[in-house]
Design a protein around this motif. Structure first.
Motif, PDB file in Angstrom:
ATOM      1  N   CYS A   1      39.831  36.762  32.005  1.00 47.10           N
ATOM      2  CA  CYS A   1      39.822  37.771  32.862  1.00 47.10           C
ATOM      3  C   CYS A   1      39.400  38.864  31.625  1.00 47.10           C
TER       4      CYS A   1
ATOM      5  N   CYS B   1      39.011  38.093  38.436  1.00 48.89           N
ATOM      6  CA  CYS B   1      40.429  39.115  38.239  1.00 48.89           C
ATOM      7  C   CYS B   1      40.646  40.428  38.515  1.00 48.89           C
TER       8      CYS B   1
ATOM      9  N   TYR C   1      43.983  42.151  36.557  1.00 50.47           N
ATOM     10  CA  TYR C   1      43.934  41.981  35.126  1.00 50.47           C
ATOM     11  C   TYR C   1      43.950  43.268  35.204  1.00 50.47           C
TER      12      TYR C   1
END
Length: 464
Positions: free
Chosen positions: A39, A69, A72
């Protein structure tokens, strides 16, 4: 012997379970670490060019971040919003929905890191600006944002759009006039609340400047931002008044409230708002007196005392008016309304020539509402009118105008609604103050003049 064997077997099983668990955790941690590393790379491919505003390079990687992601980093959607705004500004309307989605992703994946009122109002504004949905749907979006999180719904533009849509629905016959009035009160109060907060912060910096201290770079930037936002709120406040228009003028208010008085004469909230609106428009009608008397009978309060003070003023009963206004000020809890009461008291003293008392009440008004620029302007006027009685020399008398100029300048900076008049007044006081040649000939450059009249205080003569 059998008992010992069973115990050993149980111990071996426990060790095996523990070993398997540790191995699983180890593989899990490695998997998580690997996912995080992936990520980091995925995000950087999008964010790094987006930071440099190279959106054509960033855009192809955005979908990959969202798909793989999504939770994230909130930076994904912050930079995405900037990117899509850029494309929309360049004329690519296909990115409007992507911009809305970026804000929705922020709320979905980072609910604790965003301000709901601000984010929802942004989405509502985008829908309005791009004519997405019906006017009712657009209004409902703003209404939801404001009611869900009023604290962070602070955009001057969105506050105006919110009210403008309500007025539009009324014009189309889809909203009751009282609903429009109620929303006007809510939006106006919100604007004043934001103005008070900004003006309070601005005043602290202005006072620091006036004391001779130098502002830091950050403080200088904040000062400019506060002034800019105050101008924006002042503009919007005027626009909201303009949008309300003739439906709130006396010829419309008086028959409306006359019609509804009997049905609402025991409703304290209705009486307060209705009397307040008649008062704000200076409507000359016996209905106002009826409302005030009824309100004071039902619930003697800051508002009823204030309106009785106004009636007493109109009847030239200044002593009674002062008593009512003082009662109102003691009972009032809303800072903006308390400031209005103190202003009324200050005005009574100013008109009677009691300038010292007037200034103390103007200052009380400013303590409660730092954005009340008219108070600074009134103090400036009193200073200028007192110049002949404040000083032993012509130079000292003219120097009073520097103090008046300072007050007028402050009025312009904290209150956009008075800025034009305040700047004109400041220019006038500057012309009356000692000139450079006066300062030179009197050898007063850099010296301090102290005033022993009601004004008190001192002023430092500018250096040449």
């Amino acid at each position: 012997m059998i008992k010992t064997t069973n115990t050993n077997i149980m111990k071996m099983k426990m060790k095996t379970i523990l070993l398997v668990t540790l191995i699983a955790l180890s593989f899990g941690s490695k998997a998580i670490a690997q996912a995080n590393n992936d990520c980091v790379v995925t995000l950087s491919l999008f964010v790094e060019p987006a930071k440099a505003k190279n959106y054509d390079a960033a855009l192809p990687h955005y979908e990959n971040v969202v798909n793989n992601c999504p939770s994230y980093s909130i930076a994904t959607y912050q930079y995405a919003a900037r990117m899509f705004k850029h494309y929309i500004k360049e004329g690519d309307q296909s990115k409007v929905k992507d911009l809305i989605k970026a804000y929705q992703y922020q709320m979905q994946y980072f609910p604790n890191k965003i301000k709901k009122g601000r984010t929802l109002s942004r989405i509502a504004q985008i829908n309005y600006d791009n004519e997405i949905g019906t006017k009712q749907e657009q209004f409902d979006s703003f209404d939801e944002a404001f009611k869900l999180d009023e604290e962070t719904f602070t955009s001057p533009k969105s506050l105006y759009t919110y009210f403008s849509l309500a007025k539009g629905l009324f014009d189309a016959g889809n909203k009751d006039v009282q609903d429009v009035f109620n929303l006007y009160d809510i939006v106006y109060e919100k604007i004043e609340k934001e103005e008070i907060d900004l003006a309070s912060k601005l005043t602290q910096l202005l006072d620091k400047e006036e004391s001779g201290e130098k502002l830091t770079s950050k403080e200088g930037k904040r000062l400019k931002a506060y002034e800019k936002n105050l101008i924006a709120y002042g503009t919007v406040k005027g626009s909201v008044d303009g949008k309300l228009g003739i439906i709130a003028d006396c010829p419309n208010l008086i028959p409306l409230y006359t019609r509804d008085f009997e049905a609402n004469k025991n409703d304290v909230s209705w009486l307060k708002k209705s009397a307040g609106r008649l008062n704000s428009k200076d409507c000359e009608t016996p209905l106002f007196y009826q409302m005030v008397q009824q309100l004071h009978t039902l619930e003697p309060s800051a508002k009823s005392a204030y309106y009785l003070g106004i009636l007493a003023t109109k009847d030239d009963k200044d002593s009674d008016a002062l008593n009512y206004f003082n009662q109102s000020a003691e009972l009032e809890t809303n800072p903006s309304d308390k400031a209005k009461v103190y202003y009324k008291i200050a005005e009574n003293f100013r008109k009677s020539g009691a300038y010292g008392k007037a200034r103390s009440y103007y200052r009380k008004a400013l303590d409660n509402k730092p954005s009340f620029g008219t108070c600074y302007l009134k103090i400036a006027q009193m200073y200028a009118k007192s110049s002949n009685g404040c000083g032993t020399t012509v130079f000292e008398k003219r120097a009073v105008n520097w103090l008046a100029m300072q007050m007028a300048d402050k009025a312009a900076r904290v209150d956009a609604s008075t800025a034009k008049n305040a700047r004109a007044a400041s220019s006038s006081y500057r012309q009356r103050a000692p000139t450079k040649s006066d300062i030179f000939s009197e050898d007063m450059a850099g010296k301090t003049i102290t005033f022993n009249c009601w004004i008190g205080g001192s002023v430092k003569v500018p250096n040449l």
